[in-house]
Write a protein that holds these residues in place. Structure first.
Motif, PDB file in Angstrom:
ATOM      1  N   SER A  82       0.853  -1.186   0.000  1.00  0.00           N
ATOM      2  CA  SER A  82       0.000   0.000   0.000  1.00  0.00           C
ATOM      3  C   SER A  82       0.889   1.236   0.000  1.00  0.00           C
ATOM      4  CB  SER A  82      -0.922   0.008   1.216  1.00  0.00           C
ATOM      5  OG  SER A  82      -0.256   0.583   2.309  1.00  0.00           O
ATOM      6  N   SER A  83       0.302   2.331  -0.452  1.00  0.00           N
ATOM      7  CA  SER A  83       1.092   3.552  -0.587  1.00  0.00           C
ATOM      8  C   SER A  83       1.641   4.011   0.758  1.00  0.00           C
ATOM      9  CB  SER A  83       0.225   4.649  -1.184  1.00  0.00           C
ATOM     10  OG  SER A  83      -0.902   4.855  -0.366  1.00  0.00           O
ATOM     11  N   ALA A  84       0.860   3.756   1.817  1.00  0.00           N
ATOM     12  CA  ALA A  84       1.304   4.214   3.130  1.00  0.00           C
ATOM     13  C   ALA A  84       2.628   3.561   3.516  1.00  0.00           C
ATOM     14  CB  ALA A  84       0.241   3.892   4.169  1.00  0.00           C
ATOM     15  N   LEU A  90      -0.984   7.657  -2.069  1.00  0.00           N
ATOM     16  CA  LEU A  90      -1.724   7.282  -3.266  1.00  0.00           C
ATOM     17  C   LEU A  90      -2.027   8.522  -4.106  1.00  0.00           C
ATOM     18  CD1 LEU A  90      -3.135   4.954  -4.713  1.00  0.00           C
ATOM     19  CD2 LEU A  90      -5.128   5.371  -3.274  1.00  0.00           C
ATOM     20  N   ARG A  91      -2.363   9.632  -3.421  1.00  0.00           N
ATOM     21  CA  ARG A  91      -2.659  10.879  -4.129  1.00  0.00           C
ATOM     22  C   ARG A  91      -1.462  11.321  -4.971  1.00  0.00           C
ATOM     23  NH1 ARG A  91      -6.316  15.118  -3.432  1.00  0.00           N
ATOM     24  NH2 ARG A  91      -7.116  14.308  -1.480  1.00  0.00           N
ATOM     25  N   HIS A 109      -7.251  -2.281  -5.959  1.00  0.00           N
ATOM     26  CA  HIS A 109      -6.611  -1.934  -4.681  1.00  0.00           C
ATOM     27  C   HIS A 109      -7.253  -2.735  -3.569  1.00  0.00           C
ATOM     28  CE1 HIS A 109      -4.882   0.501  -1.463  1.00  0.00           C
ATOM     29  NE2 HIS A 109      -4.164   1.156  -2.352  1.00  0.00           N
TER      30      HIS A 109
END
Lengths: 311, 430
Positions: A82-84, A90-91, A109
């Protein structure tokens, strides 16, 4: 003719006319797919990014093929984290990609709501290829197309969805799509895998698979995630198969024509026996073929390109 | 801006008497932080600042007993100073700080740190210390010493005390000092990976559910343990119909149970999560409309003792992520009075006097803190607000360092004109 929405985030609230248009467009693409050169120049100059944050083989290949058959340029972005965790939000990821002039984004996702989130970050058209436990609209659309081909109509058709309804995005999208098209829906599985308030969607609920078979014209058998057993949601694979597995014996006992679907990949011998999956009852491989056509239809209808050249 | 409260006449307001509960139109003279006179006072006889507060309510200073200040440890989210600024703007003269700081407020030094760093503020900051060391749920803290250092209650903040034997000891030990245990009620196994209330909406949105039962099981357990130990239990941010019912029955049986509701729980249901805006992600989650009705019923019949904001600041970066990655919590200091006045008082659930009591008198009673009185000779600990003036919430204008509110752009009735305490005056700049 165009869709009432500029994205495909799910089938909840999608009007019948939109679904009809997608299915009809898919039918004309099926004809193209059967030609010697199964390719049209419709989306030439358009760029589509396949943003896959969750492992996927068949959905990704199906989308890629659909994009190529339409002559779109495609880029693939795969990331299992995940982007975190990655350190980039993600933005930021999506805005970076959009800065490279992207027209459409196909996104898968593990987090529900990500496709909607992306519509707020960028201007590109967003197509949901599965978001967590939320929705998987193109899967449901290809199921609808396959059923319509088989039965000639969807109105009044009785479809039973068998398996994990709680964690299943395919189930949710199918319920919304089928209800929108006037079909009747029943869900069946162990009570631990069926949401408490699912009857509020206007579906019937049974915990008895023979009852579902007795009632239905078609069964949509969902894949049982084997890790659900580890979290104690059902006691054993053996018992799952004994209670909810679709066997030839069960189908023969019903003494009726019934159609079997499965979104794949199949756990053979768990939710579905091999001799059913490979039988005349099954339209599983037609579903796969229809998947490409349906995704071509969705891509075209959201691209803003006039569909008139299609025939 | 803060001013010294040297010599002021507040003219034309209505004073809420905390003990009698009735409203009277009286002028108020404050000299050097002390209430000098109340009554009909002629301007001509007064040499000092005169402030016209016609149409305003003069109330005992509002008290928010559930505020997450992030200092020490997460000063990027909120500091003691910024939290106090938000409190003043929201009409509060006193707050309690929750112990989920880094380090946790589980030692006397941390209590003293918070006291010391809030000393020069208008707002009294009353630290709530941890129930267990590091809020880890296994060993109880030095409650007697923490109390002497200034702790007013005990809580492990958003961590429930999972071990019932530890909860029993905490209640027994704290009851020697007549101190209250505030326990976040959540059976964690039932909410594992949960993101929102369990209902048809969670199924629609594909978010793992948090059932009402998870909250109610621990409320019931804590009631049983209060009965066993004679200890005082306070249930924070109660949110379910059956939870209110459990507290009502326990109170009828004479047990020492109190509870609070958060303003946002009274006006938002789980429908608000549709759209996956992480500013609607709170714990306990927004429930069903029938739960909201039960909360209002609990306010009406006195089952719910306190209204508290559960002010939980998180940075924009922490909240601007996928829904299931975002932390639970929203800020609330600057919206509480407006929400309660608009949706509880003006809609006839509570009288203004009663609502003020739940936001000022009752929390102090639970915590054994002195209740400010508005009469001659008393220290001026006062909130003045106009209940009929509309305020539009604008995220950018909030005083909190964090902006995670679901109420951006919404308009509420209730405008805070000034707060006074400790010889200081804060007034809205107009």
């Amino acid at each position: 003719m165009s869709l009432s929405s500029s994205h495909l985030l799910g089938l909840e609230g999608v009007p019948r006319s939109d679904i009809q248009l997608i299915l009809d467009t898919a039918v004309s693409f099926k004809e193209i797919l059967s030609r010697d050169i199964p390719k049209v120049p419709t989306l030439r100059g358009k760029t589509v990014v396949n943003l896959f944050y969750e492992p996927s083989t068949r959905t990704r290949i199906s989308f890629e093929l659909a994009e190529k058959r339409l002559s779109a340029d495609t880029v693939n972005f795969s990331s299992s984290t995940s982007s975190a965790k990655k350190g980039e939000t993600l933005r930021d990821t999506i805005r970076n990609i959009e800065a490279m002039n992207i027209d459409m984004v196909v996104v898968r996702h593990s987090a529900a709501g990500v496709p909607l989130f992306l519509t707020k970050c960028v201007d590109a058209a967003i197509i949901n290829a599965g978001d967590g436990m939320h929705e998987h609209p193109t899967q449901a659309l290809l199921d609808l197309l396959s059923l319509r081909e088989k039965f000639g109509k969807l109105e009044g058709l009785k479809v039973a969805i068998i398996g994990d309804i709680t964690h299943g995005r395919v189930a949710t999208s199918n319920i919304f799509g089928l209800k929108s098209m006037g079909a009747e829906v029943m869900v069946c599985g162990p009570k631990t895998l069926i949401p408490r308030d699912v009857d509020q969607f206007g579906v019937q609920v049974t915990y008895n698979v023979d009852e579902a078979i007795e009632w239905a014209d078609a069964l949509n058998v969902l894949r049982i995630q084997l890790e659900r057993q580890d979290s104690g949601l059902f006691p054993s694979i053996r018992e799952y198969h004994a209670e909810f597995g679709i066997t030839l014996e069960r189908l023969n006992r019903a003494k009726k024509e019934i159609t079997i679907m499965h979104p794949g990949p199949i756990n053979r011998g768990v939710e579905l026996d091999s001799n059913v999956a490979d039988s005349d009852f099954s339209i599983i491989l037609q579903q796969v073929t229809n998947g490409v056509a349906v995704r071509m239809a969705v891509l075209l209808l959201l691209s803003g390109v006039e569909a008139s050249g299609l025939n | 801006m803060l001013k010294k409260l040297d010599k002021y006449l507040f003219k034309g307001g209505k004073i809420i008497d905390p003990l009698g509960g009735s409203m009277k139109q009286l002028d108020l003279v404050v000299v050097n932080g002390i209430i000098d006179k109340t009554g009909q006072i002629e301007q001509t006889q007064f040499a000092g600042q005169i402030i016209d507060i016609t149409d305003h309510i003069v109330a005992p200073g509002l008290f928010d007993m559930h505020v997450h200040l992030r200092e020490p440890g997460r000063e990027d989210q909120e500091t003691i100073k910024s939290g106090c600024a938000a409190a003043m703007a929201g009409g509060f003269t006193e707050i309690c700080s929750m112990p989920d700081t880094e380090p946790a407020c589980d030692k006397q030094e941390v209590v003293r740190f918070i006291k010391k760093h809030s000393e020069s503020e208008l707002v009294n900051v009353n630290p709530i210390a941890a129930i267990t060391k590091k809020r880890a749920g296994s060993e109880i803290t030095e409650m007697a010493e923490l109390r002497k250092a200034g702790a007013v209650a005990f809580s492990d903040a958003e961590n429930p005390v999972v071990n019932s034997a530890v909860m029993r000891r905490a209640l027994e030990y704290s009851s020697m000092y007549d101190m209250t245990i505030i326990d976040h009620c959540e059976e964690l196994k039932l909410t594992a990976n949960g993101q929102m209330n369990e209902s048809m909406i969670s199924t629609r949105l594909g978010l793992l559910p948090m059932p009402n039962a998870a909250e109610e099981i621990i409320i019931a357990r804590d009631i049983f343990l209060a009965e066993l130990t004679g200890g005082k239990v306070h249930i924070p941010h109660i949110s379910t119909r059956r939870g209110v019912d459990l507290v009502r029955r326990a109170k009828n049986e004479g047990l020492k149970i109190t509870c609070e509701v958060a303003p946002h729980q009274l006006i938002l249901s789980d429908e608000s999560v549709v759209g996956y805006d992480t500013n609607f992600k709170v714990n306990p989650p927004f429930r069903r409309p029938e739960d909201i009705d039960a909360l209002k019923e609990g306010l009406k019949d006195g089952t719910i003792d306190v209204i508290a904001s559960d002010h939980s600041p998180y940075s924009i970066e922490e909240k601007d992520v996928e829904f299931n990655v975002a932390p639970f919590g929203i800020i609330g200091l600057e919206t509480m009075l407006g929400i309660i006045n608009t949706h509880i008082v003006r809609e006839g659930i509570l009288s203004l006097e009663k609502a003020v009591s739940l936001m000022s008198i009752q929390p102090r009673n639970i915590l054994n803190l002195p209740v400010p009185e508005i009469r001659e000779g008393e220290t001026a600990n006062i909130t003045i607000f106009n209940p009929d003036k509309k305020v539009k919430i604008e995220r950018a204008k909030l005083h909190s360092l964090s902006k995670n509110t679901p109420f951006d752009g919404r308009t509420f009735y209730g405008s805070v004109k000034c707060v006074m305490n400790k010889g200081l005056l804060w007034m809205l700049e107009e």
